[in-house]
Design a protein around this motif. Structure first.
Motif, PDB file in Angstrom:
ATOM      1  N   PRO A 189     -87.377  59.554 117.678  1.00  0.00           N
ATOM      2  CA  PRO A 189     -86.914  60.085 116.071  1.00  0.00           C
ATOM      3  C   PRO A 189     -86.259  61.121 116.773  1.00  0.00           C
ATOM      4  CG  PRO A 189     -89.447  60.852 116.998  1.00  0.00           C
ATOM      5  CD  PRO A 189     -88.278  59.271 117.589  1.00  0.00           C
ATOM      6  N   ASP A 190     -85.834  61.725 118.188  1.00  0.00           N
ATOM      7  CA  ASP A 190     -84.766  62.234 118.797  1.00  0.00           C
ATOM      8  C   ASP A 190     -83.780  62.578 118.765  1.00  0.00           C
ATOM      9  OD1 ASP A 190     -86.099  60.759 120.802  1.00  0.00           O
ATOM     10  OD2 ASP A 190     -84.773  62.225 121.442  1.00  0.00           O
ATOM     11  N   LEU A 191     -83.203  61.521 118.387  1.00  0.00           N
ATOM     12  CA  LEU A 191     -81.891  60.289 118.561  1.00  0.00           C
ATOM     13  C   LEU A 191     -81.674  60.189 117.076  1.00  0.00           C
ATOM     14  CD1 LEU A 191     -81.736  58.070 121.809  1.00  0.00           C
ATOM     15  CD2 LEU A 191     -80.788  60.534 121.495  1.00  0.00           C
ATOM     16  N   ALA A 239     -63.420  51.630 120.398  1.00  0.00           N
ATOM     17  CA  ALA A 239     -62.851  52.334 120.484  1.00  0.00           C
ATOM     18  C   ALA A 239     -62.487  53.757 121.448  1.00  0.00           C
ATOM     19  CB  ALA A 239     -63.576  53.341 118.646  1.00  0.00           C
ATOM     20  N   GLN A 240     -63.396  53.408 122.190  1.00  0.00           N
ATOM     21  CA  GLN A 240     -63.026  53.614 123.362  1.00  0.00           C
ATOM     22  C   GLN A 240     -62.463  53.994 124.343  1.00  0.00           C
ATOM     23  OE1 GLN A 240     -65.668  56.978 124.307  1.00  0.00           O
ATOM     24  NE2 GLN A 240     -65.936  56.814 122.284  1.00  0.00           N
ATOM     25  N   LEU A 248     -67.980  58.830 124.555  1.00  0.00           N
ATOM     26  CA  LEU A 248     -69.352  59.212 123.473  1.00  0.00           C
ATOM     27  C   LEU A 248     -70.527  60.115 124.286  1.00  0.00           C
ATOM     28  CD1 LEU A 248     -69.503  55.021 122.877  1.00  0.00           C
ATOM     29  CD2 LEU A 248     -69.890  57.482 121.279  1.00  0.00           C
ATOM     30  N   THR A 249     -71.013  60.671 123.877  1.00  0.00           N
ATOM     31  CA  THR A 249     -72.501  61.572 124.968  1.00  0.00           C
ATOM     32  C   THR A 249     -72.914  60.887 125.371  1.00  0.00           C
ATOM     33  OG1 THR A 249     -73.742  62.251 122.800  1.00  0.00           O
ATOM     34  CG2 THR A 249     -72.301  63.731 123.664  1.00  0.00           C
ATOM     35  N   THR A 254     -77.176  55.853 124.215  1.00  0.00           N
ATOM     36  CA  THR A 254     -78.486  55.630 124.497  1.00  0.00           C
ATOM     37  C   THR A 254     -78.630  54.911 122.731  1.00  0.00           C
ATOM     38  OG1 THR A 254     -78.886  56.863 125.858  1.00  0.00           O
ATOM     39  CG2 THR A 254     -80.661  56.384 124.739  1.00  0.00           C
ATOM     40  N   LEU A 255     -77.980  55.477 121.930  1.00  0.00           N
ATOM     41  CA  LEU A 255     -78.398  55.210 120.952  1.00  0.00           C
ATOM     42  C   LEU A 255     -78.029  53.883 120.303  1.00  0.00           C
ATOM     43  CD1 LEU A 255     -80.220  55.685 118.314  1.00  0.00           C
ATOM     44  CD2 LEU A 255     -77.392  57.274 117.274  1.00  0.00           C
ATOM     45  N   LEU A 256     -76.654  53.888 120.511  1.00  0.00           N
ATOM     46  CA  LEU A 256     -75.858  52.214 120.124  1.00  0.00           C
ATOM     47  C   LEU A 256     -76.383  51.421 120.964  1.00  0.00           C
ATOM     48  CD1 LEU A 256     -72.622  53.958 120.260  1.00  0.00           C
ATOM     49  CD2 LEU A 256     -74.000  53.668 118.676  1.00  0.00           C
ATOM     50  N   HIS A 257     -77.350  51.469 122.462  1.00  0.00           N
ATOM     51  CA  HIS A 257     -78.102  50.291 122.778  1.00  0.00           C
ATOM     52  C   HIS A 257     -79.104  49.550 121.809  1.00  0.00           C
ATOM     53  CE1 HIS A 257     -74.977  49.414 125.933  1.00  0.00           C
ATOM     54  NE2 HIS A 257     -74.763  50.721 126.270  1.00  0.00           N
ATOM     55  N   LEU A 258     -79.725  51.240 122.022  1.00  0.00           N
ATOM     56  CA  LEU A 258     -81.584  51.228 120.265  1.00  0.00           C
ATOM     57  C   LEU A 258     -81.185  50.335 119.801  1.00  0.00           C
ATOM     58  CD1 LEU A 258     -84.240  51.059 120.836  1.00  0.00           C
ATOM     59  CD2 LEU A 258     -83.601  53.463 120.049  1.00  0.00           C
TER      60      LEU A 258
END
Length: 359
Positions: A189-191, A239-240, A248-249, A254-258
């Motif tokens: 939920p934090d991400l 795009a990186q 990307l931070t 972490t969110l993209l992989h999740l």
């Protein structure tokens, strides 16, 4: 318009799981005799008339016997699961031109065709034109045989008609964006709030003639109680490659992989094996799509071949500003219909793939 974040699970018919649908046929619409006869007759008239695909309208080719079909496709996309598979067209008997005409007419009754590349084509192809793989930065996803990651296309609606299936593999895979979001919210939920912030997407990898390398969009939109998703994690990562794009931070990575991990969780996706004549209608904001890798027949004329439509479907769906690939225009929204030479705007030409594209 209310856009305040409500970080609570989203419910409704768009929050489905593939393992709950796989054993049923409720997502398949089988054409009746009257519907089939009308589509074939109107398709033949379309072929004879040979209209310009950039200007023809649904009013030019009414489908009264197919009113129920059109209504059900619209209902499922707008307020249902977000997709429907229409089965029963006898495309193997038609030839590609008639099959394409029927497909295009169906599309006119569900939205406005959008150009799919910078030559202005409004009917495009999913077919392997080379032996490249996605590891090659010059490869176009629609023109290779690899398994594709789950993603959204550059339109309100994406539709696929199967002309020829693969020798082996090539299943179409769909996954609910709502279900993925709910699982992200449960695990991290934090991400989850990051999904509603703008991200940079690789435009060049989707179309080598694109006028810019990237565009920006959030991954999720939640407006007036309507939840929408626009995803394609590989396009965010690629795009990186452009130094002018912000890095990307750690939380974003972490969110993209999740997100990608959840999309591939067993039981979440619905796989469907396309049969010749199948037509899949999909609202990009409700579900992500992919396909399994496949093997083609050795004969070029037997290659796996899908026709693709992108539609603008203006039904007042509320979205945050700049959501999705908003840089793409619907047919008629810009006067320079073909930025470059080479567009195919007659059905007999449009159903023939450009085998130089994606090589």
């Amino acid at each position: 318009m209310t856009t305040a974040l409500d970080l609570s699970p989203v419910s409704g018919p768009s929050a489905w799981r593939g393992d709950q649908l796989a054993g049923s046929t409720e997502w398949i619409y089988r054409l009746g005799d009257a519907e089939l006869a009308e589509l074939e007759a109107v398709g033949r008239r379309f072929l004879a008339d040979d209209p310009d695909l950039r200007t023809v309208t649904a009013d030019d080719y009414p489908l009264p016997a197919c009113a129920g079909l059109t209504e059900e496709c619209a209902r499922q996309m707008d307020s249902g699961r977000g997709f429907i598979l229409v089965r029963g067209l006898r495309t193997e008997e038609y030839g590609d031109a008639l099959a394409g005409a029927v497909f295009f007419i169906m599309g006119l009754h569900l939205g406005t065709p959008m150009k799919q590349n910078e030559v202005g084509d409004v009917l495009d192809h999913v077919i392997a034109t080379s032996n490249k793989t996605l590891d090659d930065p010059t490869a176009l996803p629609s023109r290779v045989r690899d398994r594709l990651p789950f993603h959204s296309d550059s339109s309100d609606v994406v539709a696929l008609m199967c002309l020829r299936a693969a020798k082996d593999g090539g299943s179409s895979s769909l996954v609910s964006g709502t279900t993925i979001y709910n699982e992200v919210l449960r695990r991290r939920p934090d991400l989850a709030p990051l999904l509603f912030e703008p991200w940079h997407w690789d435009w060049y990898r989707q179309d080598h003639d694109a006028p810019a390398k990237t565009y920006a969009s959030p991954i999720c939109s939640y407006v007036d109680g309507i939840f929408s998703t626009y995803a394609g994690m590989s396009m965010i990562f690629s795009a990186q490659d452009y130094p002018e794009i912000p890095r990307l931070t750690e939380d974003q990575i972490t969110l993209l992989h999740l997100f990608d991990e959840i999309s591939q969780q067993p039981g979440l996706a619905l796989d469907m094996d396309f049969q010749p004549g199948d037509v899949q209608w999909l609202l990009n904001y409700a579900a992500l799509h992919s396909r399994t890798g496949y093997v083609d027949f050795p004969e070029p004329e037997r290659r796996r071949h899908l026709l693709r439509l992108w539609l603008k479907r203006d039904v007042g769906r509320p979205l945050v500003p700049g959501f999705g690939k908003n840089v793409v225009k619907a047919r008629g929204e810009e006067r320079e219909e073909a930025v470059k030479e080479g567009g195919r705007f007659r059905i007999a030409d449009a159903v023939v793939p450009n085998f130089d594209w994606g090589n």
